[in-house]
Design a protein around this motif. Structure first.
Motif, PDB file in Angstrom:
ATOM      1  N   ILE A   3       0.843  -1.204   0.000  1.00  0.00           N
ATOM      2  CA  ILE A   3       0.000   0.000   0.000  1.00  0.00           C
ATOM      3  C   ILE A   3       0.872   1.245   0.000  1.00  0.00           C
ATOM      4  O   ILE A   3       0.626   2.201  -0.740  1.00  0.00           O
ATOM      5  CB  ILE A   3      -0.970  -0.012   1.210  1.00  0.00           C
ATOM      6  CG1 ILE A   3      -2.038  -1.079   1.009  1.00  0.00           C
ATOM      7  CG2 ILE A   3      -1.598   1.364   1.414  1.00  0.00           C
ATOM      8  CD1 ILE A   3      -2.907  -1.325   2.234  1.00  0.00           C
ATOM      9  N   SER A   4       1.925   1.228   0.797  1.00  0.00           N
ATOM     10  CA  SER A   4       2.838   2.371   0.854  1.00  0.00           C
ATOM     11  C   SER A   4       3.519   2.594  -0.498  1.00  0.00           C
ATOM     12  O   SER A   4       3.632   3.730  -0.974  1.00  0.00           O
ATOM     13  CB  SER A   4       3.881   2.139   1.946  1.00  0.00           C
ATOM     14  OG  SER A   4       4.795   3.193   1.991  1.00  0.00           O
ATOM     15  N   THR A  17       0.964   4.020  -2.927  1.00  0.00           N
ATOM     16  CA  THR A  17       0.671   5.412  -2.569  1.00  0.00           C
ATOM     17  C   THR A  17       1.786   6.328  -3.061  1.00  0.00           C
ATOM     18  O   THR A  17       1.524   7.384  -3.644  1.00  0.00           O
ATOM     19  CB  THR A  17       0.494   5.553  -1.040  1.00  0.00           C
ATOM     20  OG1 THR A  17      -0.557   4.690  -0.620  1.00  0.00           O
ATOM     21  CG2 THR A  17       0.165   6.982  -0.654  1.00  0.00           C
ATOM     22  N   ASN A  18       3.035   5.918  -2.841  1.00  0.00           N
ATOM     23  CA  ASN A  18       4.176   6.706  -3.315  1.00  0.00           C
ATOM     24  C   ASN A  18       4.183   6.817  -4.837  1.00  0.00           C
ATOM     25  O   ASN A  18       4.447   7.888  -5.389  1.00  0.00           O
ATOM     26  CB  ASN A  18       5.497   6.112  -2.820  1.00  0.00           C
ATOM     27  CG  ASN A  18       5.704   6.310  -1.332  1.00  0.00           C
ATOM     28  OD1 ASN A  18       5.119   7.207  -0.734  1.00  0.00           O
ATOM     29  ND2 ASN A  18       6.524   5.457  -0.724  1.00  0.00           N
ATOM     30  N   GLN A  46       1.543   9.297  -5.849  1.00  0.00           N
ATOM     31  CA  GLN A  46       1.964  10.674  -5.573  1.00  0.00           C
ATOM     32  C   GLN A  46       2.973  11.157  -6.607  1.00  0.00           C
ATOM     33  O   GLN A  46       2.915  12.295  -7.068  1.00  0.00           O
ATOM     34  CB  GLN A  46       2.544  10.772  -4.157  1.00  0.00           C
ATOM     35  CG  GLN A  46       1.490  10.666  -3.080  1.00  0.00           C
ATOM     36  CD  GLN A  46       2.075  10.590  -1.684  1.00  0.00           C
ATOM     37  OE1 GLN A  46       3.242  10.261  -1.511  1.00  0.00           O
ATOM     38  NE2 GLN A  46       1.252  10.887  -0.687  1.00  0.00           N
TER      39      GLN A  46
END
Length: 163
Positions: A28-29, A32-33, A36
């Protein structure tokens, strides 16, 4: 001893579940990165595109203005040597023709309206006049209209017939 083995199995299972949860959180991280970064790249693309469009417009206007400098030079020359007579008039007509040709070369065209059926996309009716002929026919052009590359730049201001 059997009791000891049963206690170890749940601990191993809990550790494995925790590891799966950590893996999911890392994924998930990462996503997300990545999202972004993609959003930031898109914002930069939009800004760069707006800047390029603005620069293109500026340079396009600059080229047209450079071409018009010759017309201005001819006007100044004619006005310095103005004489009351046919030579001055002929000079003005030549300068008008030069300017008109320059504009035509850049896609400008006159909207011919007189005698045509009134078209609200090309004409602007300022006056109406009683007529025995057909209704909604342009009787007179009060101000010329122009198109540039098939797009109306200025509507022709006209007088239209009515019954």
């Amino acid at each position: 001893m059997k009791n000891t083995k049963t206690h170890k199995k749940p601990e191993i299972k809990e550790v494995k579940e925790k590891t799966d949860l950590e893996i999911k959180e890392e994924k998930i991280s990462e996503l997300t990165n990545a999202l972004q970064r993609l959003q930031a790249e898109f914002e930069n693309y939009k800004k760069r595109n707006e800047k390029e469009c603005s620069e293109f417009k500026t340079y396009a206007e600059e080229n047209i203005l450079k071409e018009m400098l010759g017309v201005i030079d001819n006007f100044e020359l004619a006005l310095q040597n103005k004489k009351e007579g046919p030579e001055f008039l002929k000079g003005m007509e030549l300068i008008y023709a030069q300017l008109y040709e320059l504009l035509e070369n850049h896609g400008l065209k006159v909207i011919n309206a007189k005698g045509e059926k009134f078209n609200p996309y090309k004409h602007e009716a300022l006056l109406t006049e009683q007529s025995k002929g057909e209704e909604n026919i342009v009787l007179e052009e009060l101000q010329k209209g122009y198109t540039i590359n098939e797009k109306v730049l200025r509507h022709t201001k006209v007088k239209v017939s009515k019954k």
